[in-house]
Design a protein around this motif. Structure first.
Motif, PDB file in Angstrom:
ATOM      1  N   UNK A 180     -92.298  49.561 -42.363  1.00  0.00           N
ATOM      2  CA  UNK A 180     -92.870  48.954 -41.151  1.00  0.00           C
ATOM      3  C   UNK A 180     -94.260  49.543 -40.876  1.00  0.00           C
ATOM      4  N   UNK A 181     -94.373  50.847 -41.052  1.00  0.00           N
ATOM      5  CA  UNK A 181     -95.683  51.492 -40.824  1.00  0.00           C
ATOM      6  C   UNK A 181     -96.710  51.035 -41.857  1.00  0.00           C
ATOM      7  N   UNK A 182     -96.259  50.894 -43.102  1.00  0.00           N
ATOM      8  CA  UNK A 182     -97.163  50.424 -44.158  1.00  0.00           C
ATOM      9  C   UNK A 182     -97.712  49.047 -43.829  1.00  0.00           C
ATOM     10  N   UNK A 183     -96.898  48.267 -43.109  1.00  0.00           N
ATOM     11  CA  UNK A 183     -97.301  46.903 -42.743  1.00  0.00           C
ATOM     12  C   UNK A 183     -98.057  46.906 -41.419  1.00  0.00           C
ATOM     13  N   UNK A 184     -98.461  48.112 -40.961  1.00  0.00           N
ATOM     14  CA  UNK A 184     -99.275  48.208 -39.763  1.00  0.00           C
ATOM     15  C   UNK A 184     -98.463  47.931 -38.487  1.00  0.00           C
ATOM     16  N   UNK A 185     -97.120  48.089 -38.602  1.00  0.00           N
ATOM     17  CA  UNK A 185     -96.259  47.759 -37.473  1.00  0.00           C
ATOM     18  C   UNK A 185     -95.698  48.988 -36.778  1.00  0.00           C
ATOM     19  N   UNK A 186     -94.813  48.718 -35.807  1.00  0.00           N
ATOM     20  CA  UNK A 186     -94.185  49.785 -35.023  1.00  0.00           C
ATOM     21  C   UNK A 186     -92.666  49.683 -35.175  1.00  0.00           C
ATOM     22  N   UNK A 187     -92.020  50.827 -35.371  1.00  0.00           N
ATOM     23  CA  UNK A 187     -90.569  50.841 -35.624  1.00  0.00           C
ATOM     24  C   UNK A 187     -89.806  51.309 -34.384  1.00  0.00           C
ATOM     25  N   UNK A 188     -88.799  50.538 -34.012  1.00  0.00           N
ATOM     26  CA  UNK A 188     -87.990  50.834 -32.823  1.00  0.00           C
ATOM     27  C   UNK A 188     -86.510  50.952 -33.196  1.00  0.00           C
ATOM     28  N   UNK A 189     -85.793  51.835 -32.505  1.00  0.00           N
ATOM     29  CA  UNK A 189     -84.331  51.878 -32.659  1.00  0.00           C
ATOM     30  C   UNK A 189     -83.752  50.716 -31.862  1.00  0.00           C
ATOM     31  N   UNK A 190     -82.972  49.860 -32.522  1.00  0.00           N
ATOM     32  CA  UNK A 190     -82.346  48.725 -31.835  1.00  0.00           C
ATOM     33  C   UNK A 190     -81.032  49.163 -31.194  1.00  0.00           C
ATOM     34  N   UNK A 191     -80.683  48.501 -30.069  1.00  0.00           N
ATOM     35  CA  UNK A 191     -79.412  48.735 -29.349  1.00  0.00           C
ATOM     36  C   UNK A 191     -78.793  50.122 -29.641  1.00  0.00           C
ATOM     37  N   UNK A 192     -79.447  51.193 -29.157  1.00  0.00           N
ATOM     38  CA  UNK A 192     -79.004  52.558 -29.496  1.00  0.00           C
ATOM     39  C   UNK A 192     -77.578  52.878 -29.055  1.00  0.00           C
ATOM     40  N   UNK A 193     -77.075  52.144 -28.058  1.00  0.00           N
ATOM     41  CA  UNK A 193     -75.698  52.424 -27.593  1.00  0.00           C
ATOM     42  C   UNK A 193     -74.665  52.133 -28.672  1.00  0.00           C
ATOM     43  N   UNK A 194     -75.047  51.316 -29.683  1.00  0.00           N
ATOM     44  CA  UNK A 194     -74.086  51.007 -30.748  1.00  0.00           C
ATOM     45  C   UNK A 194     -73.937  52.157 -31.741  1.00  0.00           C
ATOM     46  N   UNK A 195     -74.837  53.140 -31.664  1.00  0.00           N
ATOM     47  CA  UNK A 195     -74.691  54.324 -32.505  1.00  0.00           C
ATOM     48  C   UNK A 195     -73.755  55.278 -31.739  1.00  0.00           C
ATOM     49  N   UNK A 196     -72.468  55.055 -31.971  1.00  0.00           N
ATOM     50  CA  UNK A 196     -71.477  55.776 -31.152  1.00  0.00           C
ATOM     51  C   UNK A 196     -71.292  57.227 -31.583  1.00  0.00           C
TER      52      UNK A 196
END
Ligand code: AMP
Ligand code: ZN
Ligand code: FE
Ligand code: FE
Length: 272
Positions: A180-196
């Protein structure tokens, strides 16, 4: 009031609306901005971009990548990247192949439980979509009368660690962030509550993310607070969206979670 839903799916992955139908719905619901985050695919943008222009809807680039860490699935949202990026295109192609192998492993596990689905039926879906996964298999199970609903298919058979779950070839979180960074983008953790798993969550929170999804479909304000605090502590960006899937998850409406204008422009600066 400016509202932008930054998490939704089209029929390119496991949503049921075509990209142009999603754009029309967004406009009808009074949204000002949108990011389409199909699983492991950016193909929706080909038709969504001209449709959004026509409707004067702000459309920021997005995608939701599947990763797994110690056999637990973790989803990562990529935003504001270049659609021309080679690294993004390559990871999407890799995931398509990875999913084809994984889907067949799931069919094998179902067959062992006397719930057969002919491979040809899966192939038919694979030929018409960019990204195929458990929701499509769940749909076939409903059609065959093996389960009463998609939800039941997940809670009885397909959900993480249920008898027919298969994580597929693991794909690493850090590598996804790097793409994502290589593509000039920003990386986000999705729906963190699902990481139980607490230990896994702590590990993920130490990684090189730019932001975290704090507003999500059915979060209560109380729940949102936890993730907003984490974003603040790390100086991360915040994102939010409904995770709309159309008829695949009929209980979730487009725009049920959203971000304001300030937050939208903090994330999307280049490719709107
Ligand atoms: P996959 O990409 O094949 O791992 O499937 C994950 C997708 O399945 C998620 O993005 C959701 O859209 C859907 N999903 C996961 N859990 C459930 C559930 N309990 N009920 C309905 N859909 C689910
Ligand atoms: Zn999905
Ligand atoms: Fe997800
Ligand atoms: Fe999603």
């Amino acid at each position: 009031m400016f509202r932008a839903d930054l998490h939704c799916h089209t029929s390119c992955s496991d949503g049921t609306l075509l990209p142009i139908e999603l754009i029309s719905l967004a406009k009808k619901m009074g949204l000002s901005g949108l990011s389409i985050t199909d699983h492991d695919s950016i193909d929706a943008y080909e038709t969504a971009i001209p449709a959004a222009k026509e409707e004067a809807l702000l459309l920021g680039t997005g995608v939701e990548f599947s990763c797994s860490h110690n056999n637990i699935s973790v989803h990562i949202l990529g935003y504001d990247f270049s659609l021309e990026s080679r690294s993004i295109k390559e990871i999407c192609t890799m995931h398509k192949a990875r999913r084809q192998v994984r889907n067949r492993k799931i069919l094998k596990k179902l067959e062992r439980l006397n719930l057969p689905i002919p491979e040809a039926e899966l192939e038919k879906i694979e030929n018409s979509k960019k990204t195929v996964g458990r929701p499509h298999i769940a749909q076939l199970m409903v059609e065959k009368g093996y389960v009463g609903s998609i939800k039941d298919a997940f809670s009885l058979y397909l959900g993480d660690n249920k008898p027919c779950y298969d994580p597929g070839e693991p794909f690493c979180i850090q590598e996804t962030i790097d793409v994502i960074h290589e593509a000039d983008g920003k990386a986000f953790i999705a729906h963190p509550h699902l990481i139980e798993n607490g230990k896994l969550l702590q590990e993920v929170l130490k990684m090189d993310f730019d932001g975290i999804e704090c507003y999500y479909a059915k979060f209560s304000p109380e729940k949102e607070k936890r993730w907003l605090k984490i974003a603040k502590e790390r100086d991360w960006l915040i994102s939010g969206g409904s995770d709309f899937h159309g008829g695949m998850k009929p209980q979730i409406a487009l725009g049920s979670s959203w971000v304001d204008e300030y937050t939208f422009y903090k994330i999307f600066q280049k490719y709107v």
